[in-house]
Design an enzyme around this catalytic site. Sequence first.
Site, short mmCIF file in Angstrom:
data_model
loop_
_atom_site.label_atom_id
_atom_site.label_comp_id
_atom_site.label_asym_id
_atom_site.label_seq_id
_atom_site.Cartn_x
_atom_site.Cartn_y
_atom_site.Cartn_z
N ASP A 41 48.65 41.35 49.22
CA ASP A 41 47.51 40.59 48.72
C ASP A 41 46.22 41.14 49.32
OD1 ASP A 41 45.98 38.69 47.51
OD2 ASP A 41 47.06 36.97 48.30
N ASP A 42 45.34 41.66 48.47
CA ASP A 42 44.00 42.12 48.87
C ASP A 42 44.01 43.39 49.72
OD1 ASP A 42 43.07 39.90 47.54
OD2 ASP A 42 42.10 38.98 49.26
N CYS A 81 43.67 37.49 41.84
CA CYS A 81 45.06 37.13 42.14
C CYS A 81 45.94 36.81 40.94
CB CYS A 81 45.08 35.95 43.10
SG CYS A 81 44.13 36.21 44.60
N ARG A 85 48.81 39.20 38.92
CA ARG A 85 50.24 38.89 39.04
C ARG A 85 50.89 38.62 37.69
NH1 ARG A 85 50.97 37.83 44.70
NH2 ARG A 85 48.94 38.38 45.58
N LYS A 134 53.94 34.72 47.84
CA LYS A 134 52.90 34.08 47.04
C LYS A 134 53.15 34.27 45.55
CE LYS A 134 48.05 34.75 45.85
NZ LYS A 134 46.79 35.43 46.18
N HIS A 136 51.46 32.16 42.63
CA HIS A 136 50.11 32.04 42.05
C HIS A 136 50.06 32.20 40.53
CE1 HIS A 136 45.65 32.28 43.45
NE2 HIS A 136 45.95 31.18 42.77
N SER A 159 46.85 31.08 46.77
CA SER A 159 46.26 31.96 47.77
C SER A 159 46.16 31.33 49.15
CB SER A 159 44.86 32.40 47.33
OG SER A 159 44.93 33.36 46.30
N HIS A 234 45.46 38.59 52.80
CA HIS A 234 44.44 37.69 52.27
C HIS A 234 43.95 36.79 53.40
CE1 HIS A 234 42.46 34.66 49.86
NE2 HIS A 234 42.81 35.24 48.73
N ASP A 286 47.79 43.65 44.83
CA ASP A 286 47.34 42.92 43.63
C ASP A 286 45.91 43.23 43.24
OD1 ASP A 286 46.06 41.54 45.71
OD2 ASP A 286 46.39 39.57 44.82
N ASN A 287 45.11 43.73 44.17
CA ASN A 287 43.72 44.15 43.87
C ASN A 287 43.15 44.79 45.13
OD1 ASN A 287 43.43 40.71 43.85
ND2 ASN A 287 42.48 41.82 45.53
N LYS A 307 37.44 43.90 45.55
CA LYS A 307 38.04 42.78 44.83
C LYS A 307 37.00 42.03 43.99
CE LYS A 307 40.26 38.31 45.78
NZ LYS A 307 41.00 37.50 46.79
#
Length: 648
Positions: A41-42, A81, A85, A134, A136, A159, A234, A286-287, A307
Amino acid sequence: MNKALLPAGFITVLLISLIFMCSGCIKQNSGLPNIIIIFIDDQGYADLGCYGATEIKTPNIDRLADEGARFTSFYVSEAVCSASRSSLMTGCYAQRVGIRGALSPFAMTGLSRDETTIASMLKQKGYSNCMVGKWHLGNQPEFLPIHYGFDEYLGIPYSNDMWPVGYDGRRLEEGYKSIYPELPLIENDSAIATFRDLNAQDSITGIYTRKAVEFIQQHSDRPFFLYLAHSMVHVPLAVDIRFRGSSEQGMYGDVMHEIDWSVGEILKTLEDLGLDENTLIIYTSDNGPWLNFGKHAGSAYPLREGKGTAWEGGVRVPCIMRFPNMITGGKEVMQMASTLDILPTIASITGAPLPEKEIDGINIFPLLAENTSVHLRNEFLYFYEGGLCAVRRGKWKLVVPHSYRSYEGVEPGKNGMPGPYSRGKSGTELYNLEEDVSELQDVSSQYPEIVKALSALADSARQALGDRITGIRGADNRSPGRIRMNDERIDHSARGMKYTLEYMPSQRYPGGTGNALTDGYLGSLEFTDESWMGFHGDDVDLYLDLGKETAISSIEISCLQNQASWIFLPEEITILSSADARHFNPRHHIQIKAKEKNLKVVKRKFSFEKEFEARYLKIVITNIGKCPEWHPGKGENAWVFVDEIVVK
């Protein structure tokens, strides 16, 4: 053979032997590979040793690259997010399946149950499927992973900053984050624990890793799919004490070291069980990085922005694929690919049937299995929260006019706290990504024919998938669009009556009908409810025609308060009336000083002691303008959401 003549112990040994022989036959004869997707994540493009990081040590992840393929032009569908996904799970642009932005803990919707996911696709081939981490894609029970093909789930539903704990770890009793519920740890479809503070989260990467290892161990005799979606990196960041202070890059680097340890534990488990050669591992993010968190964020160098943008730093992410049986180690893949392509690629190597509905991904396995320079994916669309921001064909990227939040020209935050955003606005811009991956040199004036061709591609994409910036719905967009949460209609004097607006609502939240403010439906706590009209920075300046002289005793106006989503109550409301649409008499004026910050629908009812006659009403609902200083969106345009104008 007469079983009665055999000793009981011999029969037991024989049965056990047959069981082991059969289980071995199942494993050997299936020929199906195990699939593991590790989703961070991130994480930024440059946060791994194999992508140039020097202050972060990632030997286990680097080993994946040494023994597999490393992509240098790999994309997520959107740099946020939930949208990202949804594309990983379905092989579709998020725009096609109707998931935008990051779903909040108050979201009442989720990924459509009609969509085929990687897990439900593999289920048809007899796979055992587990999701850890996660999700989401919807936090209501009916939208949790076990309803999308997963047999097991352990993780958090959204998140890591969507709970009443600040980025510095403090419990929050006030402010927009205080309205969030406690962060649950969910097993299958039930909460088994909650995280009360950030210290409790120090164990979260370890919890996920132990569950992932346990699942592999328990399903080593049949093909399995493991989707491990880490909550980290994240913000707010949390890390086990074993890794604190282990990195030269501070807390962020410490967390990446623990992620790398987690990868190492999975590799060790596969090796111990003899599953290493027949397991495809995909590692990606994811980004891009959330850059205004400074030292608590990663790096996208040399890419532009991060992001929440459609620049390369937001949507281009690291990706490594390792499959010893099929992929030669040390391969560098420079051709374009995307998370959209993971589902059809897995379908290709497992023989699983592709979804019946149209998808946007393609099978990229030839890039991995063969030494080829073919460009399988020649085009890519850059969306953000439903708006088409750019298109790419080959080496060319055309950026279309749009506004975006930016990290340029502002100082990032310190000690885990966010810094401010700046605002960016693009024109029609063209970049050669092979020569200018940092998107610094706009060459649109030099190549007008390229601009024309890519503009046509953008128009085609808008017509197919829709575009919130221009208000196009999209012929191939199969999302349900706006959802009305309450189908019960109320009756009142203004129902069905026409009105005009001085300022139009945002294309993102236009209301579900042409007369959403007088259609008789009341909005819910869900801001995507089609009963709401959303105005971004603008006032609601409305002229309402009641059709004839009408006796009025009360007027009620509903507004939504959801400060976690930057939706504020208006500053004031003014009501005037007229018999001829020329001369208006003031009827009521109120200034709203909201002390509460809870998620709520606020209904302001104005009752008049003396009933009056009027045909026309002018109602001005004044937006607060900018998010206040205490809000993370300080300085950004605030939203005001308005619903039914009830006249009685």
